[in-house]
Design a protein around this motif. Structure first.
Motif, PDB file in Angstrom:
ATOM      1  N   THR A   1      45.593  41.821  10.496  1.00 15.33           N
ATOM      2  CA  THR A   1      46.389  40.726   9.625  1.00 15.33           C
ATOM      3  C   THR A   1      46.229  39.501  10.311  1.00 15.33           C
ATOM      4  O   THR A   1      45.884  38.354   9.830  1.00 15.33           O
ATOM      5  CB  THR A   1      47.913  41.062   9.446  1.00 15.33           C
ATOM      6  OG1 THR A   1      48.040  42.503   8.991  1.00 15.33           O
ATOM      7  CG2 THR A   1      48.515  40.388   8.598  1.00 15.33           C
TER       8      THR A   1
ATOM      9  N   THR B   1      46.844  44.911   5.189  1.00 13.90           N
ATOM     10  CA  THR B   1      46.854  45.518   6.322  1.00 13.90           C
ATOM     11  C   THR B   1      48.445  45.131   6.876  1.00 13.90           C
ATOM     12  O   THR B   1      48.965  46.109   7.709  1.00 13.90           O
ATOM     13  CB  THR B   1      45.836  44.610   7.298  1.00 13.90           C
ATOM     14  OG1 THR B   1      46.121  43.180   6.971  1.00 13.90           O
ATOM     15  CG2 THR B   1      44.518  45.092   7.067  1.00 13.90           C
TER      16      THR B   1
ATOM     17  N   SER C   1      44.564  40.760   3.918  1.00 14.39           N
ATOM     18  CA  SER C   1      45.954  40.844   5.222  1.00 14.39           C
ATOM     19  C   SER C   1      47.087  41.415   4.595  1.00 14.39           C
ATOM     20  O   SER C   1      47.861  41.739   5.237  1.00 14.39           O
ATOM     21  CB  SER C   1      45.813  39.294   5.681  1.00 14.39           C
ATOM     22  OG  SER C   1      46.705  38.552   4.727  1.00 14.39           O
TER      23      SER C   1
ATOM     24  N   GLY D   1      47.421  47.226  12.477  1.00 13.34           N
ATOM     25  CA  GLY D   1      47.476  46.677  11.397  1.00 13.34           C
ATOM     26  C   GLY D   1      47.894  45.133  11.613  1.00 13.34           C
ATOM     27  O   GLY D   1      47.240  44.156  11.013  1.00 13.34           O
TER      28      GLY D   1
END
Ligand code: HEM
Ligand SMILES: [Cu+2]
Lengths: 666, 213
Positions: free
Chosen positions: B113, B90, B87, B109
């Motif tokens: 996340t 991202t 995460s 993104g």
């Protein structure tokens, strides 16, 4: 529905808090009614409550501190009377009430008097001294102030709804654990400190960023006024120490609310861990308070001696040394609790090392005065009074930092005398000096000197009469926090101390009188030049009170004592410098975020104390929503047009020219 | 003393500092915001270190309850760790997308996340619920108290981060990549990466060392 709250929370059987609470309530309602009837409410709301101007916020911090000083002071008077009469008798206060009083007194004085006072002064002055328009995060600044006010409000609520902690101002477990303090007193203590602690952290981040990132052109680190340096040091301590307090109180609250075992006697909890954590915050805390005071004295001493500060760089070094060392000595607060001789010796020596940079500072102030043209205006009186008093406090501090001596003096009246010696003689005297010194800057008129001097002398003498006997009582074996006692030898000293308290109170009354008289005579006391003391740093370069934007142009600094140089140069060139083009100035818009946020924080804190869970959720959601609404704003700045800036600035320049030409004529 | 560049105003320099680099004036808003947020993160890390310290002090105080090695499940922790580390990646992608004003990649993104963060939270919540159900809740022993607080404090931060993340997405949706929105996005990214770093600490100190004994 209302958790633990019911009618039994209100102490109908105890006249003192009820009457006091009633009087305060009537006073508040009276003031509110007056404000509404006179139509001042819009003014208050737009100009003060929602203001994000660092000067206004600074003033509100100081106002909060002054009001709480009266509250904490009345607690002190009650305790001194009790100890004067409670020889072989119960005195006039029931024991559990007395315990609440000394706990509330300590908590209020440290968190809601000393802290807001120094933070207020830093807020008011530091951006001006740095030659910039505002602090780094103006709206957060207002949030920080209002959260501090929330904490103060909660502590005062405990006077009439429920009770306050009976544990002392640091709430040591296991006494503060659920089994020994089942009431809501410790919860009041912990939640109000948690909420105001967030406010303090915000203020700390703000001021650190301001000093490090927002200095005007040419303001190199080694050209910053001393007060900016001590502000930096103090706020670095805030951002590194206050999270420790937050974590410690969070653990205590988990113990109390959810049956955790951090500090309990059962299931492996460890009480000494609380001691270590709380003092890892607590010792830096005393330097958070006293460092800004050192800064104020540096400014005051150099201004009123008409000389640059002696040993500026050693002063900077000493400040930063104190900043670092103050984190390495916390264990001297529990020498007597069995850490062993080696550990005690190391921490004893580390503690005494702090006396070295402090001594450096004292010598620098003395050398600044030496050969100077000294003017004993009120701020200078406080500064000199401080130097004498603080030396005594420091010496007794070094004494208790010797472990064998501390085994005798720990938790005695001697200790009480020591820390009042440094906190009153250091922090409070510094706050008063700063108050007198910068008042004309904030409001545009000076304070009456005669009442100011009277206030100083009564406070100074009263302080000695009150606290020197406590040193003696401590040597005679009297321990702290006694509700009553049987030893005849202590009695005379308690009576002297009570008399001293009366003298000290006269000093406070003089200070109130000084304000009243000065406000009444404000036209005669008006400061037209912006520079009433012939100052040396940039806050005196702008008008009093400064315009919202502080400076029409960010000043260009060429050395230490920036404004002093400008004045010297201006006199040579009789202010012939050409004024550059005025430009539009963007300033942050006012915002009720801080106030609304604090409103919900108050609801949430109160609900948490009384276990009213639905209300906790209302408060939490409200606070979050406030921030989202704030983040959604489209316009967070407004523009002051160049013409308006020019108009304001020209008036200031005119006044200043006449000042310089007058000085030239002499 | 040589006559250096400061000779012009040497009189204003009583301590003869010599050649000084002139301070250029106040920093830009972007720098000030990021700097202030860094200071906040550092103080947050101080708070975490208190919980770490408490854990270190209390780790052996099990009061005849379970030890760490008896309750930790390596597989779950491994999944959690992978989720959180991914995460962070991202989140970095979303930041870059925001910098180049690309809405599609930004939303993508941030969504990933968010999902990874939620998976992390669900696993953690299940671990906690399971322990409580077996009678190993935080009030069982001082060790468990400190374990629940340390890990829970991190979890609370992640939850706050998810809330913030959703607010950021809504803000970009409503306001576009405005300067103040971008500044906030930068702070959010810093926050999210910092949580990652703290998790590495939790992972090593609590789960790795704890399973070893
Ligand atoms: C010269 C430097 C100082 C030294 C060596 C020193 C040393 C000590 C020691 C050893 C104690 C603990 C005594 C005991 O519990 O038996 C103590 C207590 C205390 N000191 Fe200082 N101190 C110094 C400066 C200050 C300053 C500047 C302040 C405040 C501005 C301060 C405020 C306090 C307070 C509030 C306590 C009482 C804590 C309690 O309730 O137990 N001290 N000091
Ligand atoms: Cu200390």
């Amino acid at each position: 529905m209302l958790g633990k709250l019911d009618w039994s929370a209100i102490p109908f059987d105890q006249p003192i808090p009820l009457v006091a609470g009633g009087i305060v309530l009537v006073a508040i309602l009276g003031v509110l009614a007056w404000v509404v009837v006179k139509g001042h409410l819009p003014y208050l709301w737009h100009e003060w409550i929602t203001s994000v101007d660092h000067k206004r916020i600074g003033v509100m911090y100081i106002l909060l501190a002054s009001v709480m000083l009266l509250r904490g002071g009345s607690d002190a008077i009650m305790m001194r009377i009790q100890q004067a009469v409670a020889y072989q008798s119960q005195g006039y206060l029931p024991p559990e009430h007395y315990n609440q009083i000394f706990s509330a007194h300590g908590t209020i004085m440290i968190f809601f008097v000393a802290m807001p006072f120094v933070i207020g002064l830093m807020n008011l002055v530091v951006p001006l001294q740095l030659g910039v328009r505002d602090v780094a995060f103006p709206t957060l600044n207002s949030v920080g102030f209002w959260l501090t006010a929330t904490g103060a409000l909660l502590v005062n609520l405990s006077l009439v709804i429920g009770e306050f902690a009976r544990t002392g101002w640091l709430a040591f477990p296991p006494l503060s654990g659920l089994s020994y303090s089942p009431g809501v007193g410790v919860d009041y203590y912990a939640w109000s400190l948690q909420i105001s602690g967030v406010g303090t952290l915000v203020a700390g981040i703000n001021l650190v960023t301001t000093v490090l990132k927002l200095r005007t052109k040419g303001m190199n680190y080694l050209r910053m006024p001393m007060f900016c340096w001590t502000t930096l040091a103090s706020n670095l301590l805030i951002v590194s120490a206050f999270p420790i307090l937050t974590a410690t109180l969070a653990m205590l609250l988990l113990d109390r609310y959810l049956g955790f075992h951090f500090f309990t006697n059962e299931a492996g909890g460890n009480v000494m861990m609380f001691m270590n954590l709380i003092w890892a915050w607590g010792h830096p805390e005393v330097y958070i308070l006293v460092l800004p005071a050192f800064g104020i004295f540096s400014e005051v001493v150099s201004t009123f001696s008409g000389k640059a500060l002696f040993g500026y760089r050693s002063m900077v070094l000493a400040t930063m040394a104190i900043c670092v060392i103050s984190f390495m000595v916390w264990l001297h607060h529990f020498f007597t609790m069995g850490a062993g001789p080696d550990v005690n010796a190391i921490f004893g020596i580390a503690s005494m090392i702090i006396a070295i940079p402090t001594g450096v500072k004292i010598y620098n102030w003395l050398f600044t005065m030496y050969g100077g043209r000294i003017r004993f205006a009120t701020p200078m009186l406080w500064a000199v009074g401080f130097m004498v008093t603080f030396i005594i406090g420091g010496l007794t501090g070094v004494l208790v930092a010797v472990p064998p001596a501390d085994f005798m003096l720990h938790n005695s009246m001697f200790l009480v005398a020591h820390f009042h010696n440094v906190i009153i003689g250091g922090v409070l005297f510094g706050a008063f000096a700063g108050f007198e010194y910068w008042f004309p800057k904030a409001f545009g008129f000076r304070l009456d000197e005669r009442w100011g001097k009277a206030a100083f002398w009564f406070t100074f003498v009263g302080f000695y009469i009150t606290f020197m006997p406590l040193y003696i009582a401590g040597m005679l074996g009297m321990t702290r926090r006694l509700q009553h006692y049987e030893v005849a030898a202590w009695r005379p000293w308690m009576i002297v101390a009570a008399i001293g308290m009366a003298v000290l109170s006269v000093g406070v009354i003089c200070q109130i009188m000084q304000l009243v008289v000065s406000i009444r005579n404000r036209e005669a006391l008006r400061d037209r030049t912006g520079d009433p003391w012939d100052g040396r740093s940039l806050e005196w370069a702008t008008s009093s009170p400064p315009p919202v934007f502080n400076f029409a142009f960010n000043p260009d600094v060429r050395g230490e004592d920036a404004y002093w140089d400008m004045k010297a140069k201006a006199q040579q060139q009789s202010l012939e410098h050409d004024v550059p083009e005025y430009q539009d100035i963007e300033m942050p818009r006012n915002s009720p975020t801080g106030f609304v946020c604090a409103f919900f924080a108050t609801i949430m804190g109160f609900a948490l104390i009384w276990h009213i869970w639905w209300m906790v959720i209302v408060g939490g959601v409200g606070a979050f929503a406030t921030f989202v609404v704030f983040a959604w704003r489209d316009h967070d700045e407004y523009v002051i047009p160049a013409a308006e800036v020019a108009r304001i600035d020209r008036v200031n320049l005119e006044e200043r020219r006449s000042l310089v030409s007058m000085a030239g004529a002499i | 003393m040589s006559m250096t560049a400061t000779a012009g105003h040497a009189h204003a320099d009583p301590h003869h500092i010599g050649v000084v680099i002139e301070h250029p004036g106040p920093a830009s808003k972007r720098i000030v915001t990021a700097y202030g947020f860094w200071v906040f993160l550092l103080s947050d890390i101080v708070m975490f270190s208190c919980f770490f310290a408490a854990y270190a002090v209390l780790v052996h105080q099990t009061a005849d309850g379970p030890k760490g090695s008896e309750i930790f499940e390596q597989r779950n922790v491994a999944i959690e760790t992978v989720c959180l580390l991914l995460s962070s990646f991202t989140c970095g992608m979303a930041s870059i997308a925001a910098d180049v004003r690309n809405r599609f990649w930004f939303y993508l993104g941030m969504t990933v996340t968010c999902v990874l963060g939620l998976i992390f939270l669900v696993i953690e919540f299940r671990e906690f619920a399971d322990l409580v159900a077996r009678g190993y809740g935080p009030s069982r022993s001082a060790f468990l108290s400190s374990f629940f607080s340390l890990v829970g404090c991190h979890g609370l931060h992640v939850s706050a981060g998810v809330l913030w993340l959703l607010t950021m997405m809504a803000q970009v949706f409503a306001k576009g990549f405005r300067a103040d929105v971008l500044r906030r996005m930068m702070c959010f990214a810093l926050f999210w990466h910092a949580l990652d770093i703290i998790w590495v600490g939790v992972f090593s100190v609590v789960y790795l060392l704890g399973s070893a004994v």
